[in-house]
Design an enzyme around this catalytic site. Structure first.
Site, PDB file in Angstrom:
ATOM      1  N   ILE A 113      -4.825 -18.641  -3.821  1.00  0.00           N
ATOM      2  CA  ILE A 113      -5.944 -19.021  -4.689  1.00  0.00           C
ATOM      3  C   ILE A 113      -6.881 -17.835  -4.886  1.00  0.00           C
ATOM      4  O   ILE A 113      -7.327 -17.540  -5.984  1.00  0.00           O
ATOM      5  CB  ILE A 113      -6.736 -20.189  -4.055  1.00  0.00           C
ATOM      6  N   HIS A 155     -14.010  11.838  13.048  1.00  0.00           N
ATOM      7  CA  HIS A 155     -12.639  11.313  13.049  1.00  0.00           C
ATOM      8  C   HIS A 155     -11.724  12.224  12.226  1.00  0.00           C
ATOM      9  O   HIS A 155     -11.536  11.980  11.028  1.00  0.00           O
ATOM     10  CB  HIS A 155     -12.609   9.906  12.455  1.00  0.00           C
ATOM     11  N   PRO A 194      13.872 -16.145  -3.432  1.00  0.00           N
ATOM     12  CA  PRO A 194      12.425 -15.925  -3.248  1.00  0.00           C
ATOM     13  C   PRO A 194      11.856 -14.997  -4.325  1.00  0.00           C
ATOM     14  O   PRO A 194      10.737 -15.233  -4.813  1.00  0.00           O
ATOM     15  CB  PRO A 194      12.339 -15.263  -1.862  1.00  0.00           C
ATOM     16  N   CYS A 237     -14.373  10.743  18.800  1.00  0.00           N
ATOM     17  CA  CYS A 237     -15.547   9.876  18.667  1.00  0.00           C
ATOM     18  C   CYS A 237     -15.888   9.257  20.024  1.00  0.00           C
ATOM     19  O   CYS A 237     -16.454   9.937  20.874  1.00  0.00           O
ATOM     20  CB  CYS A 237     -15.340   8.851  17.568  1.00  0.00           C
ATOM     21  N   GLY A 257     -13.679   3.810  19.305  1.00  0.00           N
ATOM     22  CA  GLY A 257     -13.768   2.411  19.703  1.00  0.00           C
ATOM     23  C   GLY A 257     -15.213   1.995  19.877  1.00  0.00           C
ATOM     24  O   GLY A 257     -16.112   2.834  19.904  1.00  0.00           O
ATOM     25  N   GLY A 279       0.831  -1.203   0.000  1.00  0.00           N
ATOM     26  CA  GLY A 279       0.000   0.000   0.000  1.00  0.00           C
ATOM     27  C   GLY A 279       0.862   1.248   0.000  1.00  0.00           C
ATOM     28  O   GLY A 279       0.601   2.217  -0.716  1.00  0.00           O
ATOM     29  N   GLU A 322      -8.654  12.377  12.120  1.00  0.00           N
ATOM     30  CA  GLU A 322      -7.409  11.727  11.665  1.00  0.00           C
ATOM     31  C   GLU A 322      -7.463  11.277  10.213  1.00  0.00           C
ATOM     32  O   GLU A 322      -6.435  11.152   9.556  1.00  0.00           O
ATOM     33  CB  GLU A 322      -7.057  10.542  12.576  1.00  0.00           C
TER      34      GLU A 322
HETATM   35  N1  GLN Z   1     -19.020   3.244  19.869  1.00  0.00           N
HETATM   36  C1  GLN Z   1     -19.332   4.617  19.626  1.00  0.00           C
HETATM   37  C2  GLN Z   1     -20.500   4.760  18.674  1.00  0.00           C
HETATM   38  O1  GLN Z   1     -20.857   3.838  18.002  1.00  0.00           O
HETATM   39  C3  GLN Z   1     -18.128   5.359  19.106  1.00  0.00           C
HETATM   40  C4  GLN Z   1     -17.691   4.900  17.758  1.00  0.00           C
HETATM   41  C5  GLN Z   1     -16.318   5.374  17.389  1.00  0.00           C
HETATM   42  O2  GLN Z   1     -15.539   5.780  18.246  1.00  0.00           O
HETATM   43  N2  GLN Z   1     -15.980   5.309  16.129  1.00  0.00           N
HETATM   44  O3  GLN Z   1     -21.085   5.812  18.576  1.00  0.00           O
END
Ligand code: GLN
Length: 554
Positions: A149, A513, A191, A386, A359, A19, A515
């Site tokens: 494959i 986000h 290789p 988030c 998360g 990538g 980032e």
């Molecule tokens: N779990 C949280 C939500 O679904 C935050 C999601 C995240 O951080 N991307 O809103």
């Protein structure tokens, strides 16, 4: 004029950085004034990586149009200005989904539907669609390793593309490994030879070999590889391991990769202008100070889960001549046994800034809340992204507003005070497919806020989302009355996008986000300002320490 393609395949082993190689080729061609586009085919059967575990697949990268894609698209966006969308990342699962849909609809008029030609046609059409966007060169990365494959239909499709478009419109770049064998004290070319032979057996003769190795390739090695792999000697490229990924385009330029590809594609282009990349690498090599950030999350033992985040922090640091030191803290390890238990504080001491990233799920939440409390009370710069914004709101509701039971309905659906909840569910809106808020949304910024200062006075911004839960406006008055500020919202005011605490050196949470939109040459304003505030914290602490020791001596 026919579209021109560079096909990038990988051999020997995975994780060679295909990538990054594809992105760096894109960067080089762009530096020569060409418009590039990049796309990736992933051979697995998931329709997209959206439902895959971060531990399995690393980060899910999100494009403006809300596609959940492979993290390599993040490299493409960071290294080029290619306009990426859901058309730029296709999996075997998605290709088959499209074909089966057509078959059910009767589009194939009773024919037998087969891998060749139906699957390969679908793959070729996907390439043509991206190329039709007007790029001078379209770079197509084939995921997986030659010999698998599952990547065969993709390789057959690019073989056919060469047949149809001719040599002057297609280049095959193959990434291989040239390992150093300690016992022999030698770099080994076997290789690579085998991998090239494997490609040849399906009808593809590699034009350019990018040889990954941990040391430079001698002239003799290059000659040997060229002779046995049937490529020009100048087409054996040393892709030597470098300390910073931003050196890769420069390394490729030194090896003449752009010149070679343009020669094969019979294309003229102005000289490369890599001045800004050179300057960037200079700054990476000569930092004037360190800045240390603790990232408190759930997927910390697998750094690829937070790829763009790490990159965005790095961009913010490089722009200020700083060396970024990240410490990954497993959130579960910061939980306390009782409300009075503050043993976790020892783990948080000494960092210049604290960040809680995105998360999903309940695990580790209490540890994140502790980290946020620490940052808020001790004036340590805090950046919540988030989930990190949602937890910041819950922490504020609990510890500042005294709502002991405050939570997100994601972690406790029965909580009395659901500061974070599923808005659309409550509104009774029926949704098709996923329930996530995905992709680019407009956000209006409040004047004179930390956010609007970071964005240089902008009043309207656009950022990318990937989440289900939202700030619950029923608690707005209570939380803002206690000192939280809502500094960003969607234009219709439905969704809260940014919260901050005025008076704190840097306490900001955003529902999106940021980032995903940071580039090495265009660091994201929120990361830039967070790193700046964190470094200021470092300077202040050093100054305090000096003051204390001189006072002690006096
Ligand atoms: N779990 C949280 C939500 O679904 C935050 C999601 C995240 O951080 N991307 O809103």
């Amino acid at each position: 004029m026919s579209a021109k393609y560079v096909f990038v395949t990988g051999g020997v082993v995975s994780s060679l950085g295909k990538g990054l190689a594809a992105a760096s080729i894109g960067c080089l061609l762009e530096s020569r004034g060409l418009r590039v586009n990049l796309m990736k085919f992933d051979p697995y059967l998931n329709v997209d990586p959206g439902t895959m575990s971060p531990f399995q697949h690393g980060e899910v990268f999100v494009t403006d149009d809300g596609a959940e894609t492979d993290l390599d698209l993040g490299h493409y966006e960071r290294f080029t200005h290619a306009p990426l969308s859901r058309d730029n990342n296709l999996t075997t699962g998605r290709i088959y989904e499209q074909i089966i849909m057509k078959e059910r609809r009767g589009d194939y008029l009773g024919k037998t539907v087969q891998v060749i030609p139906h699957v390969t046609n679908e793959i070729k059409n996907a390439m043509r669609k991206v190329a039709a966007n007007g790029a001078d060169v379209t770079i197509v990365e084939i995921g997986g390793t030659v010999g698998d494959i599952e990547s065969l239909p993709f390789l057959e499709a690019i073989r056919q593309m060469r047949q149809e478009l001719g040599r002057e419109n297609t280049v095959f770049v193959h990434l291989t490994l040239v390992p150093w064998i300690v016992a022999a004290q030698e770099l080994k070319t076997k290789p690579t030879q085998h991998s090239v032979k494997e490609l040849l057996s399906i009808g593809i003769q590699a034009d350019v070999l990018m040889c990954r190795s941990d040391r430079p390739l001698s002239r003799e090695i290059k000659q040997k590889i060229a002779a046995f792999c049937n490529v020009e000697e100048r087409a054996v490229i040393a892709a030597t391991t470098v300390s910073s990924i931003y050196e890769v385009p420069l390394g490729f330029a030194n090896e003449g990769v752009d010149e070679l590809i343009l020669k094969y594609l019979r294309k003229d282009a102005p000289e490369a202008d890599l001045a800004r990349w050179r300057e960037l690498v200079e700054r990476v090599r000569n930092p004037k100070d360190d800045v240390s950030i603790a990232i408190v999350g759930k997927y910390v033992e697998y750094e690829d889960s937070y790829k763009s985040l790490k990159e965005a922090l790095t961009h913010g640091a490089i722009a200020q001549n700083l060396k970024l030191k990240i410490t990954w803290l497993e959130a579960e390890g910061l939980e306390s046994q009782s409300p009075e238990d503050r043993a976790y504080e020892a783990q948080l001491e000494g960092f210049d800034g604290i960040l809680v990233p995105g998360g999903f799920g309940k695990r580790g939440i209490e540890g994140m809340l502790n980290a946020i409390r620490y940052a808020r009370e001790k004036n340590v710069p805090y950046f919540g992204i988030c989930l990190g914004m949602q937890t910041a709101c819950v922490e504020f509701a609990r510890n500042v507003c005294g709502l002991r039971d405050a939570n997100s309905s994601e972690f406790d659906p029965a909580a009395q005070h659901r500061i974070i909840y599923k808005l659309r569910e409550l509104l009774g809106v029926e949704e098709m497919g996923g329930t996530m808020r995905l992709g680019a949304w407009t956000c209006n910024l409040q004047p004179d806020s930390l956010a609007s200062r970071a964005y240089r006075g902008a009043t309207e911004i656009s950022e990318r989302h990937r989440h289900r839960y939202e700030f619950n406006r029923e608690y707005e008055a209570l939380l803002t009355g206690a000192g939280l500020r809502i500094s960003g919202s969607t234009p219709d005011l439905t969704y809260v996008e940014i919260v901050e605490i005025p008076g704190h050196p840097y306490f900001l949470g955003c529902q999106f986000h940021p980032e995903f939109k940071s580039k090495p040459l265009e660091p994201h304003p929120l990361f830039f300002e967070f790193v700046k505030a964190s470094h200021q914290n470092r300077l202040n602490r050093t100054a305090d320490a000096i003051k204390q020791s001189t006072e002690a001596m006096a």
